[in-house]
Each structure stands twice: as C-alpha cells, then as structure tokens.
Scaffold this active site. Sequence first.
Site, PDB file in Angstrom:
ATOM      1  N   PRO A   1       0.786  -1.277  -0.019  1.00 18.94           N
ATOM      2  CG  PRO A   1      -0.430  -1.455   1.985  1.00 18.94           C
ATOM      3  CD  PRO A   1       0.529  -2.124   1.165  1.00 18.94           C
ATOM      4  CD  GLU A   2       3.503   3.107  -3.918  1.00 19.14           C
ATOM      5  OE1 GLU A   2       3.592   4.452  -4.208  1.00 19.14           O
ATOM      6  OE2 GLU A   2       4.000   2.202  -4.480  1.00 19.14           O
TER       7      GLU A   2
ATOM      8  CE  LYS B   1       5.312   4.428   1.803  1.00 19.86           C
ATOM      9  NZ  LYS B   1       6.303   3.670   1.110  1.00 19.86           N
TER      10      LYS B   1
ATOM     11  NE  ARG C   1      11.633  -1.591  -3.052  1.00 21.36           N
ATOM     12  CZ  ARG C   1      10.896  -0.875  -2.503  1.00 21.36           C
ATOM     13  NH1 ARG C   1      11.152   0.013  -1.640  1.00 21.36           N
ATOM     14  NH2 ARG C   1       9.530  -1.107  -2.698  1.00 21.36           N
TER      15      ARG C   1
END
Length: 273
Positions: A5-6, A56, A262
């Site tokens: 979730p962002e 977040k 990433r």
Amino acid sequence: MVGVPELPEVESVRRQLLPRLAGRAIRAVDAVPQARFSGLSRAAGTTITDLRRRGKYLLADLDTGQDALELVAHLGMTGAFRFRDEEGWEPDAYVRATLVLDDGVLDFRDVRRFGRLSVVDAGDYADIATLAALGPEPLSPAFTPEGLHAALAASRQPVKAQLLSQRPVAGVGNIYADEALWSARINPRSRRVGPERAARLWAALREVLAAAIDREGTTFRDYQMVNGQSGRYATHLAAYGQAGRPCRRCGAPLRAITVGGRGTTYCPACQRQ
Ligand SMILES: [Zn+2]
C-alpha cells in the site's frame, strides 16, 4: 501483481474507516506481542476523535479525557483492517491485533507482519524515525517545486532512492515513484535534478497520486481495502511492472533495472540521464 500500500491506498483505507471510527470508544485492545506493536494498552478507555493520514501512516487521534494520544498505524506490506461484522470476513491466524469498540470489533490482519501499531503521546514520533523525518504531503500547499528541488539537491542518492526515503515528499513508494519519474521523463538513476526537472517531477507526483486516489489505489494480490475490495488503478500503470512493453510515449521497450535495491522500470529512450 504484488505491491504494498502506498499513499493512495492508505488514503482509501482512511476514508473507509473514518465514518465507522470517529466518535467510537475503544473498550479494549488485544494484540499478539511483536516488534512493531507498542503502547497498545494505552488505547483502552479512549475515544477516537479523528483519523488522519501522513504519508503512508494512519493517525487516529485518541482522547483519554485528560491527554491526547495517537494510534499510529502502518500497513507495512500486507496489513489490512477488517470489521468483524463485515460480510465474508472470518478472523484467521493472521489477525495480529483486535480493537474492541463500543459498537463493534476491528481486526488488524497482517500476513507478513511488517505492519506497525503504536500508541504515542500526540505528535511524539521519536520512536518512529520514518514518520518523524517525513517530507511534506504531496497534495498539500507545503509541497512546492522549489522545496522538492532543494530537498533533492541535499543528497547525491539516485532520485528514485530519494523518493523512496520519504524525505523529499511523503507517501511515495515503488509504484508511484516509477510512474511519476516516467511521467516527468526523468531517469530513476539521476543524481542531479535541476529546477526545471524538479518542477516537472513535482507536477507528475501530484497528478499520479491524485489520479490514483480517485481510482482508490492500485490492485494488489496481497493487499485489500478495509472492505476486502481491490483498487482499480492497475490498468493505468504506464511504467511500474510493465518491463518489456512498449513505452506509451515513444514506443521503445521499457526496461527493468535495480535502483537502491528496488526493482525499477523506466523508458531508456525518453527517460535519459
Ligand atoms: Zn519512452
């Protein structure tokens, strides 16, 4: 697609939880001991007065009658809130914490256990380093092109890694970093982002995040909204997870690389260094 979730997803969760939590009294908190949980017993006997979001993080304002506390929640990779009376929801082995409210029960389910739940004195984020150092909210007036340029100039890390650090701006994770950098035509490995490119990135971040909020976040395999539904943003992704597909702008195949550890997807033709 796997994702975490962002900001848009967390905002979506906030909007769904707020009407059911505002004004509710917390009778008790049951939680399994884990590293990212702290101070939860302090929430018992308080009333939830508001549910806000920073980056977040979800921040529930708690009124004890004397003191102001905050319940700080981070969904981590797989965290989700479910009301016990929700259709189709049966608590399972992955429920890590339960809030007993005066009119219902709220479960926090988290398969991977990267989620956080902490009760702190209002505004005291000393033990939550990322929250304490969080940059401005991307959709607030505090986030400006000039401020973004200055923040990026303070480090020589690749721009993608800087965005993920949450310091130049709050709430941007892997998905929306890739999307915004593609939109702004900035190479994710760039270590110098001048004023003009910073202004393009500022506009792209706001546009990408606002559009995702409108669409209630991206669809995830391991991630669900509070009501178990998935968001609908996935089909709008231009870069994230699209390696090998033609760039929507120039047609060149998008390329997958690693930046700051990433996975990153970008267009080698129109996102030059
Ligand atoms: Zn391109």
